[in-house]
Design a protein around this motif. Structure first.
Motif, short mmCIF file in Angstrom:
data_model
loop_
_atom_site.label_atom_id
_atom_site.label_comp_id
_atom_site.label_asym_id
_atom_site.label_seq_id
_atom_site.Cartn_x
_atom_site.Cartn_y
_atom_site.Cartn_z
N LEU A 203 -1.03 4.11 -4.17
CA LEU A 203 0.58 4.20 -3.78
C LEU A 203 0.85 5.74 -3.11
O LEU A 203 1.57 5.86 -2.21
CB LEU A 203 1.41 3.82 -4.69
CG LEU A 203 1.43 2.25 -5.26
CD1 LEU A 203 2.35 2.18 -6.47
CD2 LEU A 203 1.68 1.44 -4.11
N MET A 206 -0.92 6.36 0.35
CA MET A 206 -0.34 5.80 1.45
C MET A 206 0.98 6.72 1.81
O MET A 206 1.22 6.64 3.00
CB MET A 206 0.12 4.43 1.08
CG MET A 206 -0.90 3.34 1.20
SD MET A 206 -0.92 1.91 0.36
CE MET A 206 0.72 1.21 1.14
N ILE A 268 -6.98 -1.29 -2.94
CA ILE A 268 -5.61 -1.24 -2.15
C ILE A 268 -4.66 -2.54 -2.46
O ILE A 268 -3.39 -2.38 -3.09
CB ILE A 268 -5.48 -1.05 -0.75
CG1 ILE A 268 -6.35 0.21 -0.38
CG2 ILE A 268 -4.33 -1.12 -0.11
CD1 ILE A 268 -6.54 0.50 0.72
N VAL A 272 -1.31 -2.42 -5.07
CA VAL A 272 -0.24 -3.03 -4.62
C VAL A 272 0.59 -4.02 -5.38
O VAL A 272 1.62 -3.70 -5.91
CB VAL A 272 -0.05 -3.51 -2.98
CG1 VAL A 272 1.14 -4.19 -2.83
CG2 VAL A 272 -0.19 -2.38 -2.15
N ALA A 276 3.71 -3.25 -7.96
CA ALA A 276 4.80 -4.16 -7.68
C ALA A 276 5.33 -4.66 -9.09
O ALA A 276 6.50 -4.56 -9.49
CB ALA A 276 4.79 -5.08 -6.65
#
Lengths: 279, 280
Positions: A203, A206, A268, A272, A276
């Motif tokens: 995170l 990115m 990745i 994610v 979340a």
């Protein structure tokens, strides 16, 4: 029934294949145009560069020279790698401290971290850039604590969520066996935190790699540019944009991302999802 | 154990605390204070009360940016979530090539806003050129350009979260509904959607705040053209700070309002959707 279902799936596969092609089309279009002579790019963006339109790597050479692409790449890489390492190391230690020491400081710090997650960057951008300037944090090394500070909220929050799930007995056993807190953390806690470390790394990477506004305001951009700053710089002030160089630099900016994505795709996507769920 | 950890405060907590103070706490507090001041740099601030805030409401560009942002956020939240959910539903049916499609759809998310903005500028201007128009012809073109760009960037991300949510639904639940004679529409409405409510909560939250805070894409795609009409709030604040001398205080006041709006939306949205979540 079985036959019908298979036929149905086949149609969906074709449909999604078509959508996928449409999905990558913007990137392919940029790649095609990066080999086109610059005057033709805005006039005929959809034609394939042949004959007099085709310029080989001219756009690339010109673009790299104009914005010193490889310097920008080095800066971006340096800032991203060391900021993320700093964030992982410092916030995981801090989160463990907050979770294990029951004090007013711990509670206050946790609440502030939560709070900082909803504050938009525009709220602090002016004061942050002035403060960073006063403290001489305008170099690629100096920007690391700024990223650590601004990224701490999410990272501390996520690590805290995970540390709470670690049974206290494991750490107590380590302490009784003679580990000091540092040894306990690095030999026992950190290995357990590995999945969260990966999530936070993904995170934060990115975010920092693609970040434009924070480095633009904090860094001394005459001396150090990151890739997004260099690309925006290509657009310049009021003059016309060199579309050829722009297309070539967009391609060069996208390539490392795709390489990174292909190499760590599994992490990745898992990162994610995990991020979340915790967030 | 607590006591021995406490002794290590300088090693464990201090680095983060110091960075957090520099990177967030001090700028935030100073920001609140400066919104009540007139200043050009931090050192020459003079207290002027709420006049900065009053000035905001006479600034037409801000009011326009506010409505433009609200509309943009609503449209993009609805489109992104509906499309991402639909794709996620189809990609969990076990069709061949699912992994490839998932990979492709997610990819744009990793590319930064500036790069995305210029990529789409080329494509959209290329299409609009057939009608002798450009993206900056009117704010409507810029609006839909941004919506398309955001959909392209975010659908993959939200799709991944929805897929995880859908895969978490126990198979027996769907089976039971089928045996009871529920149609696929009823299953979707009464089983699938309530069960993925946590995913919906987080996805609407993410798309909402992303839409509201959008900056890079806006800067690269239209830069607010024509004459600030396609300016979102974040860009409007940035331009007030760095484009108009003497307006720094107003910019800071706008930023405070912006922060309050984001906070209110985040809290309300979390409350609303959390209520609908099913306890498992």
């Amino acid at each position: 029934m079985g036959v019908r279902k298979a036929k149905h799936g086949w149609i969906l596969t074709i449909l999604f294949a078509l959508i996928s092609i449409a999905w990558v089309f913007p990137i392919v279009l940029v790649a095609i145009n990066s080999f086109k002579k610059k005057v033709y790019i805005s006039r005929q963006p959809f034609s394939i560069p042949v004959d007099k339109m085709f310029v080989k790597f001219e756009n690339y050479v010109r673009g790299i020279e104009r914005i010193h692409f490889f310097d920008a790449f080095k800066n971006s890489l340096f800032i991203t790698v060391f900021s993320v390492v700093a964030i992982i190391l410092c916030t995981s230690m801090c989160a463990w401290y907050i979770s294990r020491v029951n004090s007013k400081f711990s509670k206050g710090m946790y609440c502030l971290c939560l709070f900082s997650m909803i504050v938009p960057f525009q709220m602090v951008m002016f004061t942050l850039s002035k403060l960073a300037n006063m403290l001489h944090l305008y170099s690629p090394v100096g920007i690391i604590p700024v990223y650590l500070g601004f990224g701490a909220g999410l990272a501390v929050f996520m690590f805290c969520g995970f540390v709470k799930g670690i049974p206290l007995e494991i750490e107590e056993a380590a302490m009784i066996d003679g580990c000091n807190p540092l040894q306990t953390f690095f030999k026992v806690v950190l290995p357990i935190l590995k999945p969260t470390c990966i999530t936070v790394t993904i995170l934060q990477t990115m975010w920092i790699w693609n970040d434009y506004l924070l480095p633009y305001l904090v860094l001394d951009i005459k001396r150090w540019k990151t890739i997004p700053i260099a690309i925006q710089y290509l657009k310049g002030g009021y003059g016309s944009v060199d579309m050829g160089a722009m297309m070539a630099m967009l391609v060069l900016a996208i390539i490392p991302i795709i390489v990174f994505y292909m190499a760590c795709q599994k992490y990745i996507i898992e990162g994610v999802v995990a991020g979340a769920v915790k967030g | 154990m607590q006591k021995s950890i406490k002794k290590y405060f300088p090693i464990f907590a201090l680095p983060t605390l110091v960075a957090f103070t520099i990177g967030f706490l001090v700028p935030f507090i100073m920001g609140i204070y400066l919104s009540f001041c007139k200043f050009t740099t931090v050192t020459d601030a003079k207290f002027v009360g709420i006049s900065n805030y009053l000035k905001i409401f006479t600034d037409k560009t801000f009011i326009h940016a506010l409505w433009y942002t609200a509309l943009f956020t609503i449209v993009s939240v609805v489109l992104i979530n509906v499309l991402a959910f639909a794709i996620a539903m189809l990609l969990t049916k076990g069709i061949s090539g699912t992994n490839v499609f998932r990979t492709v759809f997610f990819m744009p998310n990793l590319i930064g806003g500036i790069v995305l903005g210029y990529t789409w500028q080329l494509l959209l201007n290329g299409i609009l050129a057939h009608f002798q128009k450009t993206l900056t012809y009117s704010s409507t073109y810029g609006f839909w350009g941004l919506v398309i760009l955001m959909c392209w960037q975010q659908i993959g991300y939200m799709m991944i979260i929805y897929i995880a949510g859908i895969q978490n639904i126990p198979g027996e639940l769907i089976e039971a509904a089928k045996i009871d004679g529920a149609t696929s529409g009823q299953i979707l409405k009464n089983v699938t959607i309530p069960m993925v409510m946590p995913s919906i909560t987080i996805c609407t939250f993410l798309t909402l705040t992303n839409g509201f805070k959008l900056f890079d894409q806006n800067l690269a795609l239209t830069n607010g053209e024509p004459s600030n009409m396609s300016e979102l709030l974040a860009l409007n604040i940035f331009n007030t700070f760095y484009g108009r001398t003497g307006w720094e205080g107003v910019g800071q006041a706008k930023a405070v309002i912006f922060f309050i709006l984001v906070a209110i939306i985040a809290v309300i949205q979390m409350r609303l959707t959390r209520d609908k979540e099913v306890q498992q």
